[in-house]
Enzyme design. Sequence first.
Site, mmCIF file in Angstrom:
data_model
loop_
_atom_site.group_PDB
_atom_site.id
_atom_site.type_symbol
_atom_site.label_atom_id
_atom_site.label_comp_id
_atom_site.label_asym_id
_atom_site.label_seq_id
_atom_site.Cartn_x
_atom_site.Cartn_y
_atom_site.Cartn_z
ATOM 1 N N ASP A 128 -2.488 7.231 3.030
ATOM 2 C CA ASP A 128 -2.328 6.483 1.782
ATOM 3 C C ASP A 128 -1.045 5.660 1.816
ATOM 4 O O ASP A 128 0.051 6.209 1.791
ATOM 5 C CB ASP A 128 -2.301 7.443 0.589
ATOM 6 C CG ASP A 128 -2.446 6.732 -0.737
ATOM 7 O OD1 ASP A 128 -2.452 5.485 -0.756
ATOM 8 O OD2 ASP A 128 -2.563 7.415 -1.766
ATOM 9 N N ASP A 333 -3.620 -2.435 0.078
ATOM 10 C CA ASP A 333 -3.679 -0.997 -0.153
ATOM 11 C C ASP A 333 -4.764 -0.366 0.705
ATOM 12 O O ASP A 333 -5.897 -0.865 0.764
ATOM 13 C CB ASP A 333 -3.955 -0.746 -1.638
ATOM 14 C CG ASP A 333 -4.013 0.728 -1.985
ATOM 15 O OD1 ASP A 333 -3.163 1.481 -1.484
ATOM 16 O OD2 ASP A 333 -4.904 1.123 -2.758
#
Length: 455
Positions: A128, A333
């Site tokens: 992440d 992202d």
Amino acid sequence: MKMGSLLFLICCLLLARAASLAEFKGDEAAIYLDLYHVDGSNSSLGNKYPEPFAHALARDENRIKALRYRITSTKARKPSIILNQSIDILGPESVSIPVNSGLSLGSGNYYVKIGLGMPAKFYAMLLDTGSSLSWLQCQPCVVYCHAQVDPLYNPSTSRTYKSLPCSTSQCSSLKEATLNDPLCEYRTGKCVYTASYGDSSYSIGYLSQDSLSLSPSETLPRFLYGCGQDNEGLFGRAAGIVGLARQSLSMISQLSSKYGNAFSYCLPTETSTASGFLSLGRASLAASAFRFTPMITESREKSLYFLRLGAISLAGKPLAVAATQYRVPTIIDSGTVISRLPSSVYAALKQAFVKIMSRKYSKAPSYSILDTCFKGSLKTMSVPQMRLVFLGGADLALTPANILIDVEKGTTCLAFASGSGDIEIAIIGNHQQKTFKVAYDVTNARIGFAAGGCQ
């Protein structure tokens, strides 16, 4: 006999080289880790009965809400000292620990295997770029641990494990890393972290230190991470999360003194039989002909990776929108699936895309957040070329598989959605990044793209 000994020595050297995932270039090294999609054909985390894609899109929306909050919130987020709060993580107080649900992000779609402890045990951890603190589930798991594919980590078996006390500066830095205040366990004086996510998932446990193993020969002593004792939510069957954000507690920041503050990856598709990769270190930037765009720092949220989208072209023609319409905070992202565009830019893209596609294909009803859908399959469709162009000339020349996504049998949709909210943001999601090499050169504040796939 000498020839046999020589051959044996050569074989040993080759095996030793194959066992190490570190590639050295001069005084620098790049560490290469295999990277997998959680639902990929070669994934060890895949579910026997995959969930409907609409559920994944719902989680995607929760992540977007969390990102928007972090970027647009006017609340000050200064690193705090330890508050006068204490709990007993073994007692009833632990179930009422205050968390800022929706501040941090949800779990990701890709995972790597990293080792912890001495001797090292390896675990599948979600990747992440929007999270800072890495954590994994730990025994004795005094409150709750979700089911995972690997055995639970037992810190008592590691010669190098230690929990950190509340008085340390690392404990104070948890507020900046997790957006939740650190707490102190009154029985032991141990520092307690809380990592909460946009879908109401969370992990609570002890801020800890241990040896991190990235390959059989590459270790980082005194790696800071969370040893989770109460871990609830939608983390699949992964052991935890690896944080790669721009913050001092993230894994990339902790590795920077040895390898440099840079990393790159290639995200594989779900159908690929080969893995992608995560490459850590400055040397990973030299492996491909990257074209770079500036990495922008957003004053309200410095840990995320921002860049500037300058234009989108479809079938060789720029969208009919003013350049100013692109100028909203834009994040790249790894954990968001569907890219979000400013509403005016998305409206122009939708209009131009429908005009081209409707000549050959029938429209289909909207699917969750995706409102530009057609009857058919990605495999059989002819799709116009699309390019995302960034400040400085870096671009993503998207393939049909980056542009469309099959949502159910007989229906495929444009894999973009419109932004929403009073203050718009844009996000370059992982569906558009798949099979490209993406570089994060944090030291020189730039983000790069290169074609060539995950080989």
